[in-house]
Design a protein around this motif. Structure first.
Motif, mmCIF file in Angstrom:
data_model
loop_
_atom_site.group_PDB
_atom_site.id
_atom_site.type_symbol
_atom_site.label_atom_id
_atom_site.label_comp_id
_atom_site.label_asym_id
_atom_site.label_seq_id
_atom_site.Cartn_x
_atom_site.Cartn_y
_atom_site.Cartn_z
ATOM 1 N N VAL A 49 0.841 -1.210 0.000
ATOM 2 C CA VAL A 49 0.000 0.000 0.000
ATOM 3 C C VAL A 49 0.869 1.249 0.000
ATOM 4 C CG1 VAL A 49 -1.841 1.246 1.201
ATOM 5 C CG2 VAL A 49 -1.801 -1.259 1.245
ATOM 6 N N ILE A 50 1.899 1.247 0.852
ATOM 7 C CA ILE A 50 2.783 2.415 0.945
ATOM 8 C C ILE A 50 3.557 2.601 -0.357
ATOM 9 C CG2 ILE A 50 4.810 3.349 2.142
ATOM 10 C CD1 ILE A 50 3.804 1.900 4.677
ATOM 11 N N GLY A 51 4.081 1.505 -0.909
ATOM 12 C CA GLY A 51 4.828 1.598 -2.166
ATOM 13 C C GLY A 51 3.972 2.101 -3.304
ATOM 14 N N GLU A 52 2.734 1.607 -3.392
ATOM 15 C CA GLU A 52 1.833 2.046 -4.457
ATOM 16 C C GLU A 52 1.492 3.528 -4.315
ATOM 17 O OE1 GLU A 52 -2.385 0.603 -6.487
ATOM 18 O OE2 GLU A 52 -1.239 -0.777 -5.224
ATOM 19 N N LEU A 53 1.388 4.001 -3.066
ATOM 20 C CA LEU A 53 1.136 5.424 -2.843
ATOM 21 C C LEU A 53 2.229 6.284 -3.466
ATOM 22 C CD1 LEU A 53 -0.242 7.858 -1.320
ATOM 23 C CD2 LEU A 53 1.380 7.364 0.524
ATOM 24 N N PHE A 54 3.499 5.918 -3.227
ATOM 25 C CA PHE A 54 4.617 6.696 -3.772
ATOM 26 C C PHE A 54 4.683 6.602 -5.292
ATOM 27 C CE2 PHE A 54 5.915 6.711 0.613
ATOM 28 C CZ PHE A 54 6.680 7.870 0.748
ATOM 29 N N LEU A 55 4.300 5.442 -5.838
ATOM 30 C CA LEU A 55 4.422 5.225 -7.282
ATOM 31 C C LEU A 55 3.269 5.819 -8.075
ATOM 32 C CD1 LEU A 55 5.630 1.510 -7.202
ATOM 33 C CD2 LEU A 55 7.006 3.497 -7.869
ATOM 34 N N THR A 56 2.058 5.824 -7.493
ATOM 35 C CA THR A 56 0.877 6.262 -8.244
ATOM 36 C C THR A 56 0.211 7.504 -7.673
ATOM 37 O OG1 THR A 56 -0.683 4.910 -6.958
ATOM 38 C CG2 THR A 56 0.426 3.850 -8.828
ATOM 39 N N GLY A 57 0.501 7.820 -6.405
ATOM 40 C CA GLY A 57 -0.164 8.956 -5.770
ATOM 41 C C GLY A 57 -1.545 8.614 -5.238
ATOM 42 N N LYS A 58 -1.930 7.327 -5.288
ATOM 43 C CA LYS A 58 -3.251 6.913 -4.828
ATOM 44 C C LYS A 58 -3.135 5.957 -3.648
ATOM 45 C CE LYS A 58 -5.251 7.182 -9.485
ATOM 46 N NZ LYS A 58 -5.856 6.415 -10.601
ATOM 47 N N LEU A 59 -4.110 6.039 -2.745
ATOM 48 C CA LEU A 59 -4.166 5.108 -1.615
ATOM 49 C C LEU A 59 -5.093 3.959 -1.989
ATOM 50 C CD1 LEU A 59 -3.293 4.589 1.339
ATOM 51 C CD2 LEU A 59 -5.441 5.642 2.043
ATOM 52 N N ASN A 60 -4.525 2.799 -2.192
ATOM 53 C CA ASN A 60 -5.289 1.625 -2.620
ATOM 54 C C ASN A 60 -5.109 0.517 -1.588
ATOM 55 O OD1 ASN A 60 -6.612 -0.406 -3.965
ATOM 56 N ND2 ASN A 60 -5.003 -0.746 -5.471
ATOM 57 N N ILE A 61 -6.100 0.348 -0.709
ATOM 58 C CA ILE A 61 -5.983 -0.624 0.384
ATOM 59 C C ILE A 61 -6.660 -1.934 -0.035
ATOM 60 C CG2 ILE A 61 -6.051 -0.885 2.893
ATOM 61 C CD1 ILE A 61 -6.818 1.997 3.140
ATOM 62 N N THR A 62 -6.284 -2.431 -1.192
ATOM 63 C CA THR A 62 -6.788 -3.723 -1.666
ATOM 64 C C THR A 62 -5.844 -4.821 -1.192
ATOM 65 O OG1 THR A 62 -7.765 -2.707 -3.626
ATOM 66 C CG2 THR A 62 -7.436 -5.092 -3.679
ATOM 67 N N ARG A 63 -6.411 -5.841 -0.564
ATOM 68 C CA ARG A 63 -5.608 -6.915 -0.011
ATOM 69 C C ARG A 63 -5.919 -8.243 -0.715
ATOM 70 N NH1 ARG A 63 -3.362 -4.265 3.771
ATOM 71 N NH2 ARG A 63 -4.359 -3.124 5.469
ATOM 72 N N THR A 64 -4.940 -9.122 -0.712
ATOM 73 C CA THR A 64 -5.184 -10.513 -1.088
ATOM 74 C C THR A 64 -5.455 -11.266 0.202
ATOM 75 O OG1 THR A 64 -3.708 -10.332 -2.986
ATOM 76 C CG2 THR A 64 -4.265 -12.549 -2.250
ATOM 77 N N VAL A 65 -6.722 -11.644 0.397
ATOM 78 C CA VAL A 65 -7.186 -12.189 1.675
ATOM 79 C C VAL A 65 -7.326 -13.700 1.567
ATOM 80 C CG1 VAL A 65 -9.062 -12.147 3.380
ATOM 81 C CG2 VAL A 65 -8.419 -10.050 2.176
ATOM 82 N N ALA A 66 -6.797 -14.414 2.555
ATOM 83 C CA ALA A 66 -6.910 -15.875 2.604
ATOM 84 C C ALA A 66 -8.207 -16.258 3.316
ATOM 85 C CB ALA A 66 -5.716 -16.477 3.339
ATOM 86 N N LEU A 67 -9.062 -17.039 2.632
ATOM 87 C CA LEU A 67 -10.258 -17.611 3.253
ATOM 88 C C LEU A 67 -9.890 -19.000 3.729
ATOM 89 C CD1 LEU A 67 -13.068 -16.569 0.719
ATOM 90 C CD2 LEU A 67 -12.187 -15.311 2.689
ATOM 91 N N THR A 68 -9.886 -19.206 5.034
ATOM 92 C CA THR A 68 -9.348 -20.441 5.598
ATOM 93 C C THR A 68 -10.296 -21.038 6.627
ATOM 94 O OG1 THR A 68 -8.191 -19.223 7.349
ATOM 95 C CG2 THR A 68 -6.976 -19.604 5.306
ATOM 96 N N GLY A 69 -10.044 -22.288 6.981
ATOM 97 C CA GLY A 69 -10.816 -22.959 8.018
ATOM 98 C C GLY A 69 -11.731 -24.025 7.461
ATOM 99 N N SER A 70 -12.149 -24.943 8.332
ATOM 100 C CA SER A 70 -12.953 -26.092 7.899
ATOM 101 C C SER A 70 -14.364 -25.712 7.489
ATOM 102 C CB SER A 70 -13.007 -27.127 9.031
ATOM 103 O OG SER A 70 -13.588 -26.570 10.200
ATOM 104 N N LYS A 71 -14.829 -24.532 7.880
ATOM 105 C CA LYS A 71 -16.183 -24.106 7.522
ATOM 106 C C LYS A 71 -16.217 -23.293 6.231
ATOM 107 C CE LYS A 71 -18.899 -25.635 10.893
ATOM 108 N NZ LYS A 71 -20.130 -26.412 10.667
ATOM 109 N N ILE A 72 -15.063 -23.127 5.584
ATOM 110 C CA ILE A 72 -15.014 -22.529 4.252
ATOM 111 C C ILE A 72 -15.088 -23.668 3.237
ATOM 112 C CG2 ILE A 72 -13.608 -21.233 2.600
ATOM 113 C CD1 ILE A 72 -14.667 -19.428 4.748
ATOM 114 N N ASN A 73 -16.057 -23.607 2.330
ATOM 115 C CA ASN A 73 -16.255 -24.699 1.380
ATOM 116 C C ASN A 73 -15.045 -24.899 0.466
ATOM 117 O OD1 ASN A 73 -18.910 -25.201 2.315
ATOM 118 N ND2 ASN A 73 -19.692 -23.517 1.074
#
Length: 449
Positions: free
Chosen positions: A248-272
């Motif tokens: 996020v910090i690196g993208e801010l310096f490179l593009t001037g935009k704050l982009n808080i997009t994450r790659t989120v892990a969906l985990t656990g036995s109750k996730i299909n």
């Protein structure tokens, strides 16, 4: 040149439901929320009122203690609700997202050509400063205190944690830019820790000290790495930044935009279908797990099972979290469960428990504590899973009876709640270790500064 850190004390809790290395793009949530409780110790002062139109990166509130520390909207849209609790405490600011996102422009910067003060001001203006946290106290960093070093843990050892080698793949330029910026904020070193056998975007990065970590959890905790590399003494401060926030910090310096997009892990036995999804911080949990959750007596956790936060489907992804875990709710009890051989649970004890015979077996654990709250029982088991050079039982007791001198002398400046997640997991007394440490650190911060 890298320096190896080998952790011997700890415990790997192997659970079913590890995320497969495939990523699905999640559609934009209709509502996002920023919760001041994600930024512990911050008293928010609202800037954006209900009905205000905001762009992604535009400030919603600031810290009462320092007006420069801004907390931005993760998306563009309309502020639809300010949720308040007792004494009008702000609990959340909800934003209805636009179908097409627009971003506040903070301008591109070349971190290599900026001074430390200019880097700091850019992080303030863009709302990126909350990504910089400090030890002691594990709170958003005080910009008026110079850190002796900055630490980044790029090795996740918590149960079912997101594989940072996978989530950071292709982000080399953003990571290097962020590290160049952070190096301007300290006269000391920037320490980056990766797994011993891990191939990451940090290989070959200049201007940082690279460490290769091995051993059981909590080897990936930044607190463990600080203790092994450069422990904190009274009067000293170190800053920490998570590996995912470097992007996020690196993208801010490179593009001037704050982009808080994450790659989120969906985990656990109750996730299909355990997998990775892309989601913006503050997204509605229901949208993140849409069509992929077995919602039958399920506990949903934003974060990992040891130190994450319980949320409902209509709750929101934590600001710092890159993992959502779903496991069975432990609301059933075994008859004479304490008096039978145990084959389906993890235990550090060998008293009628047999998980030590199958160290690679994966378990489907629920949230049952398997016992009731009671006074501390001195068993010596905490020390087996606690790698810091600290007496955990004595420190917990000092935090409970609020003896500030003992809290200092026993290592209170070095710890954070997550450092006691494993001792809480194995505690035969069922004591809330992380809550005890959090309250003790708050007292130290208030009384000792």
């Amino acid at each position: 040149m890298s320096k190896d850190i080998r952790i011997k004390k700890g415990l790997d809790i192997k659970l079913v439901g590890e995320a497969e290395k495939t990523t699905t793009d999640v559609s934009l949530s209709s509502v996002y929320a920023i919760k001041p409780e994600d930024f512990h110790g911050i008293t928010p002062k609202l800037i954006a009122k209900e009905g205000a139109e905001v762009k992604a990166g535009q400030a919603l509130f600031y810290s009462k203690s320092d007006e420069r520390i801004l907390f931005p909207s993760p998306v563009s849209g309309k502020v639809v609700e300010v949720v308040r609790g007792a004494r009008r405490k702000v609990l959340a600011v909800k934003i209805a997202a636009d179908s097409k996102q627009s971003y506040a422009d903070f301008g591109t910067k070349d971190a290599a050509k900026l001074s430390g003060e200019e880097v700091k001001n850019h992080l303030f203006a863009s709302g990126c400063w909350p990504f910089v946290k400090q030890r002691p106290y594990d709170v958003v960093a005080n910009p008026n205190q110079a850190p002796k070093a900055i630490f980044v843990s790029a090795y996740a050892s918590a149960p079912l944690a997101a594989d940072l080698s996978y989530t950071l793949a292709g982000k080399d330029l953003e990571v290097k830019t962020a590290l160049a910026a952070l190096s301007k904020l300290t006269e000391g070193k920037v320490h980056v820790s990766i797994g011993k056998t891990q191939t990451t975007v940090f290989d070959g990065v200049e201007g940082v000290e690279l460490h290769k970590v091995s051993g059981p959890h909590p080897s990936g905790n930044v607190g463990t790495q600080i203790a092994k590399i450069d422990p904190i003494n009274k009067g000293e401060v170190v800053w920490t930044v998570s590996a995912q926030d470097l992007v996020v910090i690196g993208e801010l310096f490179l593009t001037g935009k704050l982009n808080i997009t994450r790659t989120v892990a969906l985990t656990g036995s109750k996730i299909n279908k355990p997998q990775y999804v892309t989601a913006i911080a503050g997204a509605t949990i229901a949208d993140v797990v849409k069509g992929n959750l077995e919602n039958d007596n399920t506990r949903i956790i934003s974060g990992n099972v040891l130190s994450g936060t319980q949320v409902k489907e209509d709750g929101f992804l934590g600001y710092y979290d890159n993992q959502v875990t779903a496991i069975p709710e432990g609301d059933d009890y075994e008859f004479f469960g304490w008096n039978k051989p145990v084959f389906d649970k993890v235990s550090t004890s060998r008293a009628l428990t047999f998980s030590w015979l199958t160290p690679k077996k994966k378990y489907d654990l629920n949230t049952n504590t398997n016992g009731e709250h009671r006074a501390f029982v001195v068993t010596g088991s905490y020390e087996d899973v606690f790698p810091l050079d600290i007496y955990p039982m004595q420190l917990l007791k000092a935090f409970m009876y609020k003896d500030l001198d003992e809290m200092e002398a026993l290592g209170g400046y070095e710890v954070a709640p997550e450092d006691f997640a494993l001792t809480e997991f194995i505690c035969v007394s069922k004591q809330p270790h992380q809550k005890i440490i959090r309250e003790g650190l708050d007292l130290m911060r208030e009384e000792l500064g």
